[in-house]
Every structure is written in structure tokens, then in C-alpha cells.
Design a protein around this motif. Structure first.
Motif, short mmCIF file in Angstrom:
data_model
loop_
_atom_site.label_atom_id
_atom_site.label_comp_id
_atom_site.label_asym_id
_atom_site.label_seq_id
_atom_site.Cartn_x
_atom_site.Cartn_y
_atom_site.Cartn_z
N LEU A 130 -35.49 13.76 98.44
CA LEU A 130 -34.56 13.12 97.51
C LEU A 130 -33.15 13.10 98.10
N GLU A 131 -32.77 14.21 98.69
CA GLU A 131 -31.43 14.29 99.28
C GLU A 131 -31.26 13.26 100.41
N LYS A 132 -32.33 13.07 101.19
CA LYS A 132 -32.28 12.06 102.24
C LYS A 132 -32.20 10.65 101.66
N LYS A 133 -32.91 10.44 100.55
CA LYS A 133 -32.86 9.13 99.91
C LYS A 133 -31.48 8.86 99.32
N ILE A 134 -30.83 9.90 98.85
CA ILE A 134 -29.46 9.75 98.35
C ILE A 134 -28.55 9.33 99.51
N GLU A 135 -28.73 9.96 100.66
CA GLU A 135 -27.94 9.59 101.84
C GLU A 135 -28.19 8.13 102.22
N CYS A 136 -29.40 7.65 101.99
CA CYS A 136 -29.73 6.26 102.30
C CYS A 136 -29.16 5.28 101.27
N GLY A 137 -28.75 5.81 100.11
CA GLY A 137 -28.12 4.95 99.12
C GLY A 137 -28.81 4.88 97.77
N ALA A 138 -29.83 5.70 97.51
CA ALA A 138 -30.51 5.66 96.21
C ALA A 138 -29.54 5.97 95.08
N ASP A 139 -29.57 5.15 94.03
CA ASP A 139 -28.66 5.32 92.89
C ASP A 139 -29.25 6.24 91.82
N TYR A 140 -30.56 6.28 91.73
CA TYR A 140 -31.23 7.16 90.77
C TYR A 140 -32.69 7.28 91.15
N LYS B 89 -31.15 19.94 89.50
CA LYS B 89 -29.93 19.86 88.69
C LYS B 89 -28.66 19.81 89.53
N HIS B 90 -28.77 20.12 90.84
CA HIS B 90 -27.61 20.04 91.71
C HIS B 90 -27.36 18.63 92.25
N LEU B 91 -28.33 17.76 92.05
CA LEU B 91 -28.21 16.42 92.63
C LEU B 91 -27.21 15.57 91.85
N PRO B 92 -26.49 14.69 92.54
CA PRO B 92 -25.50 13.85 91.86
C PRO B 92 -26.10 12.60 91.23
N THR B 93 -27.39 12.37 91.43
CA THR B 93 -28.03 11.15 90.94
C THR B 93 -28.93 11.45 89.74
N PRO B 94 -28.96 10.55 88.76
CA PRO B 94 -29.80 10.76 87.58
C PRO B 94 -31.29 10.66 87.91
N ILE B 95 -32.09 11.22 87.02
CA ILE B 95 -33.54 11.19 87.18
C ILE B 95 -34.18 10.72 85.86
N PHE B 96 -35.08 9.76 85.97
CA PHE B 96 -35.92 9.36 84.84
C PHE B 96 -37.25 10.09 85.00
N THR C 81 -25.48 19.12 70.75
CA THR C 81 -25.13 18.31 71.91
C THR C 81 -26.23 18.38 72.93
N HIS C 82 -26.58 17.26 73.46
CA HIS C 82 -27.65 17.21 74.46
C HIS C 82 -27.25 18.01 75.70
N VAL C 83 -28.13 18.82 76.19
CA VAL C 83 -27.80 19.73 77.29
C VAL C 83 -27.92 19.09 78.66
N GLN C 84 -28.37 17.84 78.69
CA GLN C 84 -28.52 17.17 79.98
C GLN C 84 -27.18 17.16 80.72
N THR C 85 -27.20 17.63 81.95
CA THR C 85 -25.98 17.62 82.74
C THR C 85 -25.75 16.23 83.30
N ILE C 86 -24.53 15.97 83.71
CA ILE C 86 -24.18 14.67 84.26
C ILE C 86 -24.94 14.39 85.54
N SER C 87 -25.36 15.47 86.24
CA SER C 87 -26.08 15.26 87.51
C SER C 87 -27.49 14.77 87.29
N ASN C 88 -28.03 15.03 86.14
CA ASN C 88 -29.40 14.57 85.86
C ASN C 88 -29.44 13.66 84.65
#
Length: 621
Positions: free
Chosen positions: A481-491, A511-518, A614-621
Motif C-alpha cells: 500500500l505504501e508503494k502504491k501511495i508513492e505511485c499516486g494512489a488516492d485511496y 491507521k498511519h496511512l495518509p490515504t482513506p480506505i473503503f 462522534t465517529h472515531v474514524q481518523t482522517i487518515s482512514n
């Protein structure tokens, strides 16, 4: 006199293709193996080029690195094959005192999946050491499409030797590299990194090679080189041919010289006749020392058209976002599909995702169906694109079509191999990996085509990537996933998850990732459905408890479906606490099951809001 000293005052002629002649002899195995098994053939080719007037010949080592030799099981013979090649070339060159260049070819093409850069470095370092041990007159690095690969190699090679180093890039389009960098800027960078001669070879014939050099200024210290193909290639009766008269190649050599090129040879399709014509045409011509370049007017790249609605990757960071997969039908009756899509849309989903011939079975084109949903029913489509069914030409054309239709939401995936589908004998293409496809799509967003050509307008794709959490070692999957983020994945969109424990594990691991997950949820329809998914579908595993619960209703279809929905709701209870994005996968066009789950999620959120939770979902996910 040494090579660089000669180039100070002369235009030199290099040899032409070795592979073309070997191909014409009917040789269809590893050409580099001939350095040991049939050295007389290679020596004969060298002598033919020398007789034709070549001042410089290159060793038969273009693919003599461990990575490419591995295709033939010869990777352990790299040292032997390279050393033998230099000896053969020096033997042929000695009587006429011609220069010998040790050739090292590029490994990567348009994609980077052929080999990681560290592996390339090691293979080229080993090859260069073998060649240098036999004391050539210089090194020739040719046919490099990937500029990162060439610059990386040049930097460590420059530390290995003081011999002349020639670096030649290859282009899909005249005057521009596949990363969008102009040829002039690329050659300047290579000169700055220590290359003594910089230029181009392969892919383009004389006409387009000359055109490419029109905007190239004379280097400050280095010299220019050009090894064009004989012409554009053609195929006759299954064999590659090049239609080009030797005299025409000779005329082109003069035009290259007029453009400031001092070292002129040939690549694919060229023969001793082409080199002889070039030598005769260049006789008596001194190098060009001054050149006036009139830059062409740059092509204006328009900004992308802003989307009417925000990308899903942004929407899911702010609020609950539900997307639902509804695969297009395997037949031509789309009535039920349209009804299902409309019902899901009315239920309040953000987008309908459509697989690209899932499980390698043909379905109604998701591009066509996505366009129908958007244009006629105002439903947002999220279109999957696989690397399996289309080569690079088809992929770029497909993406251009999506852009023209205003379909900007994409999931880039590898795609199931054809062997699992309806046509196991069909070809799987895989020109690029899913990561490379993401990079190429992002390149389109910069207004640059796959070949590097300006696109006149930037695309505006939001790119999702796949995530399979159903693996033994989740940490490795997260690294991808981290490699895909480097390639440009938005989520990310996950495969369906079937246990609460796995949902929690996924959250903690990502939860440390900057991109959302469905997070994927798929209701089971029957015990047989559960068994099939568990045992036969790649990337999906069910718990023993889930299998047992479905087994209990194996003889009651209605009860089985109800139990499948109950299990899905239990999973949603956990998923909705941890992830803003929920991805419901509709089984067998049973969209009513997905609608029930949508309403269940909405009810969960309504109750939380009423309690002020309040929903506990962090902004990273």
C-alpha cells in the motif's frame, strides 16, 4: 589517437545492428551466447562493419546482464559472455586499429516492473566490471527509455572508469522522453553527470531522429551521437523487416552531422551497406562547431476540468461514504442491471463500482455502462481498469475515452489471469503492473501521454488501488500500500473481509496511512457461495464460524440469504466504527441485499448522531 581526441576534429562512423544480421541468419536463441558457442559468427559481423568503414564497433553484449540472461538460464555466465565479447571485437578491430565500445543495454521499458533499481544496479555493475577487465576503448549505454535507470547507472559507472562513456536514450516521440522531459534537457543532464558522448538510438528511423535533434543545442563539453533505426519496422509473413535504402541512410547521416552530431551509427534494421553509405556521404565533412537552435513554440497544456462533485478520496475523509459494486451482466439484457443501479442510487450511495471483466469472464463494457449510468441516470460510476486485457495502446486509448466521457473515478488493478475465466486460452497482456498503471494515469493528470508527448489538456482522474487484507502477513500487504501511495494512489478499496478480528487488524495496521480506505463487505447468499469463495476465489478467506453458520442453512435458500445479511451486518457494526468508507460488494445481482445493508449503515449513523457520538474514524482512514 584516442576516441575523444578524434571526435574533436572528425565526424566518426560507428557500426550498425548486430541483432538484425543474426536475426537474418535465422538465429532465434540468446545472441550473447554466441560469444562463446559461435564466436566466428560475431567476429565475421564485426569485420563486415569494419570493411564498410566503421571507425567504431560495439561488443555483442547488449543483453549480457544477469537479469536478461536469466530468460535463457544463462545468468551465471554473464562474466564469461562479456569478457569473450570484448576479446572477439578487439581481435576484429586490431588490424584496422578501430575503436571497440563495450555495449550495455537498457533493462526497463515503459514500465518499471521488469526489475527493481537495486537489482539493475547490481547486474550492470557486474557486466561493466567484466567488460572493463578486457580493456575496451569506452562504454556504450544504449536504448534507455527509463531516464531514472540511465542516470542512476551513469553515476556509479562514472566512478568505476575514466574511459569515454556514451549514453543514449530512446524515445517514443521525436524530441521527448517518455517521462515528458525534452531530449535537449535530458542530454544536458547526462553531460552534467559525466557522460562524454550523449545521444539517441533505436525506436525512431532517420527522419524522426533528425527531427529530434533540431531542438538540441551543442553540448559544452560532450559530443552528440545518433544511432537511428533503418526505418520504421514492418512485419511480413511474421518476420520483422525494415524498408530503407542504404543511400537514404547516407543522406540522413549528413543531415545528422549538420545538426551537430559527431558520432553516427545504426540501430535496428541497419546493415554494413547502411554504414558504408554513411561513411561515404560523411567523407571530408568537418564537425559542426556552431549551431543556432530556434525553439519551437511550446504546446500549451490546459488545466483539467474541475469535477462537479469532490473526489471520493476527499469525500470519505469528511463523512460516511458508501460505494457499491454492481458488476455488469455477462449477457446483452441490461434491464435488470439498470434497475438495480437506480435502486442503489436512490438508496443514497456515493458511487457504483463496476469490475473490468471480473474473474476473467467477458461482461458488458464498464466504460459503456458507466457512461449510460452517468449520462442517462445521473449515477456516479467508479470504473475498474485491469492490466490484463489491454496493451499500452489500448490502456491509453481507454483512459482517453473515459476522460472524454467525464468518467474520472478509477480503480487500477492487475486483473485475474485469463486461465481462471471463460476463455483460458486467451492472452493475458500485463504490459504494466497495477502500480505502473497508477503512475501512468497520474502522468495523464499532468497532461503527458504514456509516450511522453504533451496531451494538450490535463486529465482529472481520481485513482483507487486494490488492497487484499486476507493474507497471512498483513505487514507485507501494507508495505505494498505504501508503494502504491508513492505511485499516486488516492485511496484504497479492499477485498471483502469476513471477520471482526480482521477488520480491527486492518485498522491498526493502516491507521498511519495518509490515504482513506473503503472496507469491503460482501453478504453471502448460500453455503455453496461461502464454500466457493473460501476455497476457490483468490484473496478471500472465511472463518470456520462463518462457514458453519452458512452450512446450517444449506437447504433453505431464503434462510441462507438472511443469515448472510446478518453476518454482514455484524461485520458492519465493527467496520462502521473504524472506517468512514464502506464498500459493499453485491453478489449475483442481488442488489436488494446491498440496499438492506445501506439502510442498516444509515440507521447506525443516525443513532450515533442522536446520542451525540462522534465517529472515531481518523482522517487518515
Amino acid at each position: 589517437m584516442k576516441l575523444l581526441d578524434r571526435l574533436q576534429n572528425e565526424v566518426l562512423t560507428a557500426d550498425g545492428a548486430i541483432g538484425t544480421l543474426l536475426y537474418s541468419y535465422g538465429i532465434d536463441f540468446c545472441y550473447e551466447e554466441l560469444n562463446v558457442e559461435k564466436p566466428e559468427i560475431i567476429e565475421k559481423i564485426h569485420r563486415e562493419y569494419i570493411k564498410a568503414g566503421a571507425d567504431i564497433i560495439q561488443t555483442n553484449t547488449y543483453s549480457a546482464n544477469a537479469i536478461k540472461l536469466a530468460r535463457y538460464g544463462l545468468e551465471d555466465r554473464a562474466l564469461e559472455l562479456n569478457k569473450a565479447a570484448v576479446r572477439i571485437a578487439k581481435k576484429a578491430a586490431a588490424p584496422e586499429q578501430r575503436f571497440v565500445l563495450g555495449t550495455i543495454g537498457g533493462i526497463r521499458g515503459i514500465g518499471k516492473s521488469s526489475a527493481p533499481l537495486p537489482d539493475i544496479e547490481e547486474a550492470i555493475r557486474q557486466q561493466a566490471e567484466a567488460i572493463l577487465s578486457e580493456d575496451p576503448d569506452g562504454l556504450l549505454f544504449e536504448t534507455y527509455y527509463d531516464f531514472e535507470e540511465l542516470t542512476t547507472i551513469l553515476q556509479f559507472i562514472r566512478k568505476m572508469t575514466d574511459l569515454p562513456v556514451i549514453t543514449q536514450v530512446s524515445m517514443h516521440e521525436p524530441g521527448i522522453l517518455q517521462n515528458g522531459l525534452s531530449l535537449n534537457h535530458a542530454l544536458k543532464q547526462l553531460e552534467a553527470l559525466g557522460a562524454d558522448i550523449v545521444g539517441v538510438n533505436c525506436r525512431l528511423g532517420p527522419y524522426h531522429t533528425i527531427q529530434a535533434f533540431e531542438e538540441v543545442t551543442l553540448p559544452e563539453k560532450a559530443f552528440l551521437s545518433a544511432y537511428p533505426n533503418a526505418s520504421l519496422l514492418d512485419v511480413e509473413d511474421g518476420r520483422i523487416v525494415y524498408e530503407s535504402e542504404a543511400d537514404y541512410f547516407g543522406q540522413a547521416a549528413v543531415r545528422l552531422r549538420n545538426a551537430g552530431v559527431r558520432l553516427i551509427g545504426g540501430c535496428c534494421g541497419t546493415t554494413p551497406k547502411h554504414i558504408e553509405a554513411a561513411k561515404k556521404a560523411l567523407a571530408g565533412l568537418a564537425p559542426i562547431t556552431e549551431k543556432k537552435v530556434i525553439p519551437k513554440k511550446p504546446i500549451t497544456i490546459k488545466e483539467s476540468i474541475p469535477p462537479i462533485v469532490p473526489p471520493l478520496s476527499e469525500q470519505v475523509k469528511k463523512e460516511r461514504t458508501i460505494i457499491v459494486e454492481l458488476d455488469t451482466p455477462k449477457h446483452l439484457d441490461t434491464t435488470t442491471y439498470i434497475e438495480g443501479a437506480k435502486a442503489l442510487h436512490e438508496a443514497g450511495i456515493a458511487a457504483i463500482t463496476m469490475a473490468d471483466n471480473s474473474l476473467a469472464s467477458p461482461r458488458v463494457s464498464n466504460l459503456a455502462m458507466g457512461s449510460i449510468l452517468k449520462m442517462k441516470h445521473h449515477i456516479r460510476p467508479l470504473v475498474h481498469i485491469t492490466c490484463r486485457d489491454r496493451n499500452l495502446i489500448g490502456l491509453q486509448s481507454h483512459l482517453m475515452g473515459l476522460h472524454a466521457l467525464g468518467l474520472h473515478d478509477i480503480l487500477a488493478i492487475t486483473g485475474d489471469p485469463t486461465k481462471v475465466g471463460d476463455f483460458p486460452g486467451a492472452t493475458s497482456v500485463y504490459d504494466v503492473s497495477s502500480m505502473e498503471l497508477i503512475q501512468l494515469i497520474k502522468q495523464l493528470n499532468e497532461g503527458i501521454s504514456f509516450s511522453g508527448k504533451p496531451f494538450k489538456q490535463k486529465a482529472n482522474f481520481s485513482v483507487a488501488a486494490a488492497f487484499n487484507p486476507n493474507v497471512r502477513v498483513l505487514d507485507r500487504a501494507v508495505k505494498r500500500l505504501e508503494k502504491k501511495i508513492e505511485c499516486g494512489a488516492d485511496y484504497f478499496i479492499t477485498q471483502p473481509v469476513f471477520t471482526k478480528e480482521k477488520i480491527i487488524e486492518v485498522y491498526e495496521a493502516t491507521k498511519h496511512l495518509p490515504t482513506p480506505i473503503f472496507l469491503g463487505i460482501m453478504p453471502l447468499t448460500s453455503s455453496r457461495n461461502a464454500e466457493f469463495l473460501h476455497h476457490e476465489v483468490p484473496g478471500i478467506k472465511l472463518s470456520d464460524e462463518t462457514l458453519a453458520r452458512m452450512k446450517a442453512y444449506e437447504h433453505d435458500k431464503e434462510a441462507s440469504a438472511l443469515e448472510g445479511v446478518r453476518i454482514a451486518k455484524e461485520l458492519i457494526d465493527t467496520a462502521a466504527e473504524l472506517f468512514n468508507g464502506i464498500y459493499i460488494i453485491t453478489p449475483f445481482m442481488r442488489y436488494e441485499m446491498s440496499i438492506e445493508l445501506i439502510h442498516y449503515i444509515e440507521e447506525l449513523d443516525r443513532k450515533k448522531n442522536e446520542r451525540g457520538i462522534t465517529h472515531v474514524q481518523t482522517i487518515s482512514n
